[in-house]
Design a protein around this motif. Structure first.
Motif, PDB file in Angstrom:
ATOM      1  N   GLY A 211      66.649  43.693  35.533  1.00 57.86           N
ATOM      2  CA  GLY A 211      67.530  42.854  36.343  1.00 57.86           C
ATOM      3  C   GLY A 211      67.264  43.004  37.827  1.00 57.86           C
ATOM      4  O   GLY A 211      67.188  42.024  38.567  1.00 57.86           O
ATOM      5  N   CYS A 212      67.111  44.251  38.265  1.00 58.45           N
ATOM      6  CA  CYS A 212      66.832  44.505  39.679  1.00 58.45           C
ATOM      7  C   CYS A 212      65.480  43.937  40.090  1.00 58.45           C
ATOM      8  O   CYS A 212      65.288  43.548  41.246  1.00 58.45           O
ATOM      9  CB  CYS A 212      66.863  46.007  39.951  1.00 58.45           C
TER      10      CYS A 212
ATOM     11  N   VAL B 165      69.854  42.255  27.858  1.00 55.52           N
ATOM     12  CA  VAL B 165      69.311  42.933  29.037  1.00 55.52           C
ATOM     13  C   VAL B 165      68.003  43.645  28.743  1.00 55.52           C
ATOM     14  O   VAL B 165      67.222  43.927  29.661  1.00 55.52           O
ATOM     15  CB  VAL B 165      70.324  43.943  29.634  1.00 55.52           C
TER      16      VAL B 165
ATOM     17  N   THR C 191      76.491  41.781  33.730  1.00 52.17           N
ATOM     18  CA  THR C 191      76.106  42.144  32.365  1.00 52.17           C
ATOM     19  C   THR C 191      77.234  42.971  31.748  1.00 52.17           C
ATOM     20  O   THR C 191      78.027  43.595  32.452  1.00 52.17           O
ATOM     21  CB  THR C 191      74.798  42.944  32.330  1.00 52.17           C
TER      22      THR C 191
ATOM     23  N   ASN D  45      75.036  45.339  37.155  1.00 49.67           N
ATOM     24  CA  ASN D  45      74.446  45.885  35.930  1.00 49.67           C
ATOM     25  C   ASN D  45      75.452  46.824  35.275  1.00 49.67           C
ATOM     26  O   ASN D  45      75.602  47.980  35.688  1.00 49.67           O
ATOM     27  CB  ASN D  45      73.149  46.632  36.258  1.00 49.67           C
TER      28      ASN D  45
ATOM     29  N   ASN E  52      75.045  48.785  40.513  1.00 50.03           N
ATOM     30  CA  ASN E  52      74.725  49.440  39.246  1.00 50.03           C
ATOM     31  C   ASN E  52      75.887  50.338  38.829  1.00 50.03           C
ATOM     32  O   ASN E  52      76.377  51.134  39.637  1.00 50.03           O
ATOM     33  CB  ASN E  52      73.449  50.267  39.388  1.00 50.03           C
TER      34      ASN E  52
ATOM     35  N   ALA F  84      68.656  47.413  33.379  1.00 53.07           N
ATOM     36  CA  ALA F  84      69.012  47.324  34.800  1.00 53.07           C
ATOM     37  C   ALA F  84      67.764  47.205  35.661  1.00 53.07           C
ATOM     38  O   ALA F  84      67.755  46.479  36.668  1.00 53.07           O
ATOM     39  CB  ALA F  84      69.830  48.553  35.210  1.00 53.07           C
TER      40      ALA F  84
ATOM     41  N   TRP G 209      65.718  37.953  31.608  1.00 54.71           N
ATOM     42  CA  TRP G 209      65.941  38.103  33.050  1.00 54.71           C
ATOM     43  C   TRP G 209      65.129  37.081  33.841  1.00 54.71           C
ATOM     44  O   TRP G 209      65.609  36.517  34.840  1.00 54.71           O
ATOM     45  CB  TRP G 209      65.581  39.516  33.497  1.00 54.71           C
TER      46      TRP G 209
END
Length: 258
Positions: free
Chosen positions: A130-131, A77, A19, A98, A154, A127, A83
């Motif tokens: 995303g995680c 994001v 990202t 991220n 990250n 983030a 995502w």
């Protein structure tokens, strides 16, 4: 042939999503991963910037654009559905970085609520999404498909731990990334998924170009700003060292020591 090229690139056969890949640290990491043989998915909200990033990566790698393993993907994001779509399109993602982020330069009482929301949504909640989405697939692959080895990196900031006036919301968002990293490192480790963070100090990017005598003012022990390539070096270490998880890797020229 680029100096970084090797007979067997370190990330050959890997797929990485980055990202904030259209500039700065994100672009440098994408360049480095591509030069090491990875298929890199460049994630961003601006198509023109993504196209320019692809050109930069081609120039850096010395590989023709149509031969690079690059995918440009418009991606916000802040949106969990983006995502979810990414995880569906790439269920076997190996690496997630991220790096998307927005900054702040205002005292908290003068910071508009919309600005606060955007910083937190972009830097931290994005983030987390995303995680969650990509990490869930990595965990599934490790637990049920016998394919461990997923890696999440990250990009935090020295401001997460070293205060600077006018950056309170940004600092809070980056501190949150460190908490996210340490918790998920424990949560995802049984599936062989590694979660780490890089904590850059002041890096020579568009964000710092107008800060003037920053080096003198901040008294950085090494006497200079860091480079995006040095951050990319750290990302390569975390992406390839299979015993590295819960690493909080400071990269600040010694500034955190004073």
């Amino acid at each position: 042939m680029n100096a970084l090229s090797r007979a067997t690139p370190k990330l050959l056969g890997k797929t990485a999503a980055v990202t904030g890949a259209s500039r700065g640290i994100g672009l440098a990491i994408a360049q480095r991963f591509a030069s090491e043989g990875a298929k890199v998915i460049l994630l961003g909200r601006n198509e023109q910037r993504l196209l320019l990033a692809r050109n930069e990566i081609a120039k850096f790698s010395g590989v023709e654009k149509d031969k690079l393993q690059l995918e440009l993907r418009l991606h916000d994001v802040r949106l969990s559905e983006d995502w979810t779509d990414l995880a569906k399109a790439h269920p076997n993602m190996d690496i997630l970085v991220n790096c998307a982020g927005v900054t702040q330069a205002s005292p908290l009482p003068r910071t508009h609520p919309d600005t606060i929301t955007n910083i937190l949504h972009t830097n931290l909640e994005g983030a987390i999404f995303g995680c969650k989405s990509i990490g869930r697939r990595m965990v599934y692959n490790g637990n049920f498909l016998g394919n461990p080895g997923g890696c999440i990196i990250n990009i935090s900031s020295l401001l997460a731990t070293k205060g600077l006036s006018g950056t309170s919301v940004y600092a809070a968002s980056k501190a949150g990334l460190l908490g996210l990293t340490t918790s998920l490192a424990a949560e995802y480790a049984p599936a062989g998924v590694r979660v780490n963070a890089i904590v850059p100090g002041y890096i020579d990017t568009e964000m710092t170009k107008d800060l003037g005598d920053l080096v003198e003012k901040m008294k950085i022990p090494l006497g200079r700003l860091g480079t995006t390539e040095e951050v990319a070096d750290a990302a390569m270490f975390l992406a390839t060292n299979e015993y590295a998880t819960n690493c909080i890797l400071n990269l600040d020229g010694g500034l955190s020591a004073i």
